[in-house]
Design an enzyme around this catalytic site. Sequence first.
Site, mmCIF file in Angstrom:
data_model
loop_
_atom_site.group_PDB
_atom_site.id
_atom_site.type_symbol
_atom_site.label_atom_id
_atom_site.label_comp_id
_atom_site.label_asym_id
_atom_site.label_seq_id
_atom_site.Cartn_x
_atom_site.Cartn_y
_atom_site.Cartn_z
ATOM 1 N N SER A 1 -10.830 0.315 -4.976
ATOM 2 C CA SER A 1 -10.817 -0.505 -3.866
ATOM 3 C C SER A 1 -10.509 0.069 -2.624
ATOM 4 C CB SER A 1 -10.064 -1.642 -4.345
ATOM 5 O OG SER A 1 -8.490 -1.183 -4.403
ATOM 6 N N LEU B 1 6.946 -16.889 -1.456
ATOM 7 C CA LEU B 1 7.818 -15.663 -1.186
ATOM 8 C C LEU B 1 6.912 -14.392 -0.824
ATOM 9 C CD1 LEU B 1 10.503 -14.304 -1.508
ATOM 10 C CD2 LEU B 1 9.936 -13.630 -3.952
ATOM 11 N N HIS C 1 1.427 2.460 -2.622
ATOM 12 C CA HIS C 1 2.243 1.377 -2.836
ATOM 13 C C HIS C 1 3.315 1.433 -1.798
ATOM 14 C CE1 HIS C 1 0.427 1.777 -7.066
ATOM 15 N NE2 HIS C 1 0.496 0.459 -6.940
ATOM 16 N N ARG D 1 2.921 -19.247 -3.904
ATOM 17 C CA ARG D 1 3.341 -17.881 -3.343
ATOM 18 C C ARG D 1 3.897 -17.918 -2.085
ATOM 19 N NH1 ARG D 1 -2.231 -14.964 -3.501
ATOM 20 N NH2 ARG D 1 -3.061 -17.130 -2.632
ATOM 21 N N ASP E 1 -11.393 2.210 -15.273
ATOM 22 C CA ASP E 1 -10.022 2.261 -15.347
ATOM 23 C C ASP E 1 -9.209 1.728 -16.438
ATOM 24 O OD1 ASP E 1 -10.078 3.350 -12.662
ATOM 25 O OD2 ASP E 1 -9.972 1.017 -11.623
#
Length: 780
Positions: free
Chosen positions: A454, A18, A715, A16, A620
Site C-alpha cells: 500500500s 480518539l 509505524h 472514532r 501477505d
Amino acid sequence: MALTHNLGYPRIGEQRELKRATEAFWKGQLSEAELQKTAADIRRTNWLKQKDAGIDLIPVNDFSFYDQTLDMSCLLGNVPSRFQWQGGQTDINTVFTIARGTQGGASLVEDDKDCQTGKISTFASEMTKWFDTNYHYIVPEFHAGTQFALSGSKIFDEFLEAKALGINAKPVLIGPVTYLSLGKVQDAKNPDFDPFTLLDNLVSVYEEIISKLADEGAQWIQLDEPVLSLDLSYKQHAALKSTYDRLAKIKGAAKLLVTTYFGGVRENLDNYLALPVDALHFDFVRGAEDIDVVLKRFPQDKILSVGIVEGRNIWKNNYDVSLAVLQKAKAAVGDRFWIAPSCSLLHSPITLNNETKFDDELKSWLAFADQKLLEVVDLYQLLEGEGGNEALLSNRTAIASRKTSKRIHNDAVQARLAGVTANDFQRSSNFASRQQSQASKLQLPEFPTTTIGSFPQTNEVRQARAKWKKGELSDADYDQFLKQETAKCVAFQDEIGIDMPVHGEFERNDMVEYFGENLEGFAFTSNGWVQSYGSRYVKPPVIFGDVSRPKPMTVYWSQYAQSLTKRPMKGMLTGPVTILQWSFVRDDQPRSVTTHQIALAIRDEVVDLETAGIAAIQIDEPAFREGLPLRRSDWDQYLNWAVKTFRLSASGVKDDTQIHTHMCYSEFNDIIESIANMDADVITIETSRSNMELLDAFVSFKYPSEIGPGVYDIHSPRVPAKNEMIGLMSKAEAVLPRRNLWVNPDCGLKTRAWAEVKPSLIHMVDAAKHLRSVLPVKAS
C-alpha cells in the site's frame, strides 16, 4: 455476594473520536488541552454506559492514548535512554515519543546531525502482538541499569475522575510478572541480563501505586496476569509467589483481583489458586477445559470471577450453555462469585446500535461490547432469579436461527474442499530451480527494491471512496480517479528506481475488508472498529458462512498498473490465515476448515493474476504467528494446517512466477521451520525497530529462500537516513547470501503521508544503489 464486573472497555469512541483527536494533535491542529478534553469525554461516556447497563464494578485506567503496556512503562518511569527523558513525571508527550520515535537532526547513525536543532532522531520502541490477538503493544525495554520509580499520575487522575462521577471504580494494572515477561532486554554490554532481577524494585513501585490508590478510596484493584495462560518457567512461578506475597501485606490496601484470560491455566492452576489475593478471574470461554477442576478445587477464602461472555468474538452468547456453567459455579462456591466477560472488551467493536445495514437475522446472531455488558447482566439476573425470562427466550430464538439458516452452508464449496489432493499443496519444482527460472524472467539487480504494497491513503482518496459509496461519485468517475492515483504512484516508483513496483492499493479500504467484500460468506459492519495499535483501527469482517470467490478481485488493477511500466509489477493479496485471524470467525466449524475455504478462493486469484501477466505475487501473512495457540503443546496442530493453507493458496502457479509473503512484528525463532515450509520464494519481514535482531532466526536456520529485512519503520513518522538503512542492510549482508537479499520497508505505507514516504523511499533506493556499488561482505 455475587456481582457483575467488566475487565476493560474499548477506548476509541463510538465514532472514532480518539483517532481523530490524536491525529489532529500530532499534526499540530489540536492543542493538548483539547485532546485531553476529548479523552475525558470518551471516558465519561464509557463509565456511565457501563453503569447504566448494570455493571457493578467498572474498570478505570483501561483508557489509553496509545497502549496500556506503554502506559505502564511510563507509570513506572521505564523510558529508554535514547529518548533523553530527564526523569520526573511522564506525560502524554512521553507516550507518543516512545511509541512513534522522534525526528530531529541527530540519530544513532554517524554523520546524521543537525547542528541547528540539536534534536535527537531515533527509532520508536518495538511493537508486537498482544498474546494471540490482533492488538499490538509497545514492548518494554530492560537493561542492567533499569530503575523503576513512580513517574506518572494517569491512573490516579482517572480514578478520581471516575469517583467524582459516582462510578464504583476498579483501577486496572498490568501485573508485575506479565510486565517483566513481555519486555525485552536491550543491553549491549549484558545481552543475557535477566529482567527478573528487577522484580524487587518493580514490586516496590507497585506497592506504592496500590497504597496510593487505596488512600484515594479504591476498594478493589485489578491486576492482569495473562501470562498464566502460557507455559511458565520456574522463575516466573517464583516471581508470582514472591510478588503477591508482598502485595497482599500492604496495610490498609484495597482488595486485589488477579485476572488471567485468553486460555486455560492448566498446570499453573495450583500456584494461581495459592496466590494470597481476594479474587481470581478465569476465562471459562477459551479456557473451558479448566471449569470442572477449578470449581472442584477453588479455595474458600477467595471470590471466583467467572469470565463467561466471550470478549474477543462477536457472536451472541448461548445463555443456556452459560447458565449451566454458572449454576455449577454457584453450587461450588455459593455467593463468592462474580460474572464478567472473559477478557477486556477492547477486542470487540463498541455497539450494534450503529449497524443499520445488517439484516435482522444476521444482527440477531451478534453481540458487540455494549451488548456483551447486557449479556453479563442478563445472565446474573437469570441465575439469581431476578427476571430475564424474556431475554432468555429471545436468546434461544437467535441461537436456533443461526444453527438452521441456509445462508451459512454452500454445498459446492464443501465439495471442492473435499476434493483437494496432496498435489494441490506442492509447487512443481524446489526453490533452487524456481530461483533460476525467476531470475531469468525478472532480470532484477542485486539488492532489488520493492515495497510491501500500500501507498498513502490521502484525504482525497478517502473522500473519493466515501463519495462513491454514498452514490455521489459515479462508478466511471471513481474508476478514473483511482487510475489517476495508481498512475501517479507507479510513475513515482519508476522515477526513483523501485525495481519491483506495486500499484498502491488505492481501491482498497483495508487489506482484509477489501477481500472480504469480494468473497461470499462475509458480512461487513458500518462502524465495527477495533484498535490494532495507536490510532490504527480496523473493521474486521464477519465470516458467517462458507467462503468462495464469485469473480476476480485484484486482476483489473494489477493488470492496469503493469501496463504503465516495463518493470515487473507485484500483485498484492492478503493471505488466507491473515484473513481468518483478522476477521470475526464463525465458531460453528473448525477454523482450519474455514481457512482452507479461503485458501481456495485466494488460489483462484493467484492463478488469474499469473494468467494476466503478473510475474510476482505477494500473499501477505502478517498474522501467521498470532494464530499460534498459547501453549506449545498445541502448536503442531495449528502450524500443520496453517502451512498447508498457505501452500494451497500459492501452489497453482508455474516455476517462474515469484511468490512473495510478508510478516511483520513477529518473533520467528520458534516457528522458523514452519515459515520455511510455507515455500515462498521471497519473504519480507519487520526488522528496523529490532535493529535486525529478528533476522537472527533466519540466519541460524539457514533460511533457503530470498528475504527482505525491513529497513524503514513505517509505524513512525520519522524519515530514516540513507546511512541508517545501509547500516541495517550491511548487518544482513554479513550473515545472509547477497543474492538472496531484498531492500524494502517494514510494512505497507497506507498510514503514512507522502511527505514522509517520498524521501524515505528515495533514501532506500539510494541505499540499495550504494550496496550494489561496494564489494560483497562475506557472510558468516
